[in-house]
Design an enzyme around this catalytic site. Structure first.
Site, short mmCIF file in Angstrom:
data_model
loop_
_atom_site.label_atom_id
_atom_site.label_comp_id
_atom_site.label_asym_id
_atom_site.label_seq_id
_atom_site.Cartn_x
_atom_site.Cartn_y
_atom_site.Cartn_z
N ASP A 213 -2.54 5.50 -12.84
CA ASP A 213 -3.90 5.97 -12.53
C ASP A 213 -3.87 7.15 -11.55
O ASP A 213 -4.91 7.77 -11.32
CB ASP A 213 -4.81 4.83 -12.04
CG ASP A 213 -4.17 3.90 -11.03
OD1 ASP A 213 -2.96 4.05 -10.73
OD2 ASP A 213 -4.88 3.01 -10.53
N HIS A 214 -2.70 7.46 -11.01
CA HIS A 214 -2.53 8.64 -10.15
C HIS A 214 -1.74 9.72 -10.89
O HIS A 214 -0.88 9.41 -11.72
CB HIS A 214 -1.73 8.30 -8.90
CG HIS A 214 -2.38 7.29 -7.99
ND1 HIS A 214 -2.93 7.62 -6.78
CD2 HIS A 214 -2.55 5.95 -8.13
CE1 HIS A 214 -3.40 6.53 -6.19
NE2 HIS A 214 -3.18 5.50 -6.99
N GLU B 258 4.25 2.58 -4.84
CA GLU B 258 3.94 1.43 -5.71
C GLU B 258 4.97 1.24 -6.82
O GLU B 258 4.63 1.18 -8.00
CB GLU B 258 2.52 1.54 -6.29
CG GLU B 258 1.44 1.18 -5.28
CD GLU B 258 0.19 0.59 -5.92
OE1 GLU B 258 0.15 -0.63 -6.10
OE2 GLU B 258 -0.74 1.36 -6.23
N ASP C 228 -4.06 11.46 -2.72
CA ASP C 228 -2.61 11.65 -2.65
C ASP C 228 -2.35 13.02 -2.03
O ASP C 228 -2.77 14.05 -2.58
CB ASP C 228 -1.99 11.56 -4.05
CG ASP C 228 -2.25 10.21 -4.67
OD1 ASP C 228 -1.48 9.28 -4.40
OD2 ASP C 228 -3.27 10.07 -5.40
N ASP D 264 0.34 8.23 -1.03
CA ASP D 264 -1.01 7.76 -1.35
C ASP D 264 -1.62 7.28 -0.05
O ASP D 264 -1.25 6.21 0.45
CB ASP D 264 -0.92 6.63 -2.38
CG ASP D 264 -2.28 6.01 -2.69
OD1 ASP D 264 -3.29 6.46 -2.10
OD2 ASP D 264 -2.33 5.08 -3.51
N ASN E 190 -4.86 6.64 0.44
CA ASN E 190 -6.05 5.81 0.22
C ASN E 190 -7.21 6.24 1.10
O ASN E 190 -8.02 5.41 1.55
CB ASN E 190 -5.72 4.32 0.39
CG ASN E 190 -5.23 3.69 -0.91
OD1 ASN E 190 -5.82 3.88 -1.97
ND2 ASN E 190 -4.14 2.94 -0.84
N ASN F 106 2.11 8.22 -6.95
CA ASN F 106 1.94 6.77 -7.01
C ASN F 106 2.04 6.39 -8.48
O ASN F 106 1.16 6.73 -9.28
CB ASN F 106 0.59 6.35 -6.41
CG ASN F 106 0.37 4.84 -6.48
OD1 ASN F 106 0.81 4.17 -7.43
ND2 ASN F 106 -0.29 4.29 -5.49
#
Length: 256
Positions: free
Chosen positions: A243-244, A34, A214, A143, A145, A7
């Site tokens: 951030d991933h 994303e 992930d 991802d 989530n 991501n």
DNA sequence: ATGTCACAGTCCCTGTGA
């Protein structure tokens, strides 16, 4: 064969990180989430110069998923085939493997309508995976989530009442697995957390406050050929990182 | 809980999403 999921939190903002990572890591296939851009802005040519064919399912501001491949990219499907749907899943046949790049809805909060949407979206994905051709090796990455268990959460107490950790989300994820898919990183590393995401706020990465959300879900054929899986934390240390971090799977495939 | 980042539109700030 080396297959990764990442991501990138805006491909427009992350192009320097993504391009340098492809050059150094040299995955055969990269599943991206994303991208946050339309197909018109997607850098098909930039990826081609790095040796990758690519396919994208984008939209204006949010979401957006892609597949890059050095081993062929055929039979691309975008989304669930529903009208007006968000750009959250794309699949393709790469080097004899059916791969999916998934960006599961966040959920936002347990009492938010988006949480129900997350569960409905996962159920739709489950139906598609359940109906797949089992003779084709399949990998479902992205991802999700969802942290599959408390081992995947830096502090389970801090997540009480929050999304990503509830039994109903974990059951929806497990239902994907019941179509014959295994969480590769956890299978190969039963005890290491292997976090893949750290909040930009609070110095979370430095403090080790992460989640493993992930995932690479693989079928029996791929599981039997898997040689490694790991998180590339170096990518999270770079300048202006996502951030991933990328999650990688390696396979010694002997396909007919 | 929140010490950040990215986006589009209201366009150099604000609201939204993560």
């Amino acid at each position: 064969m080396k297959i990764a999921t990442w991501n990138v939190n805006s491909l427009t903002a992350r192009w320097p990180r993504v391009s340098e990572w492809l050059e150094s890591a040299q995955p055969d296939v990269l599943l991206i989430q994303e991208t946050k851009q339309t197909d018109a802005k997607f850098p098909f040519e930039g990826f081609a110069e790095l040796g990758y064919e690519s396919a994208h399912f984008g939209q204006v501001q949010w979401n957006g998923v892609a597949i890059l491949s050095k081993v062929g990219l055929e039979d691309v499907t975008r989304g669930f085939g529903e009208p007006e749907e968000e750009a959250r899943v794309i699949s393709a046949l790469c080097g004899g493997v059916r791969v999916f790049s998934c960006y599961v809805p966040n959920g936002r909060a347990l009492d938010n309508p988006h949480f129900e949407y997350k569960l409905r979206w996962l159920e739709t994905l489950r139906k598609i995976l359940d109906a797949r051709d089992r003779s084709v090796p399949t990998l479902v990455g992205g991802d999700f989530n969802i942290a599959p268990s408390d081992l995947d959460v830096y502090d389970p107490l801090a997540f009480e009442g929050a999304t990503h950790v509830t039994p109903v989300e974990r059951e929806a994820l497990a239902a994907l697995g019941e179509t014959g898919l295994t969480d590769l990183t956890r299978h190969l590393h039963p005890e290491e957390p292997n976090f893949s995401w750290w909040d930009y706020r609070n110095g979370s990465f430095r403090r080790g406050w992460g989640l493993r959300i992930d995932l690479l879900l693989v079928d029996e054929q791929l599981l039997g050929s898997a040689t490694a899986s790991y998180v590339d934390r170096e990518a999270r240390k770079a300048e202006k990182p996502s951030d991933h971090a990328p999650v990688v799977g390696e396979f010694d495939l002997r396909l007919g």
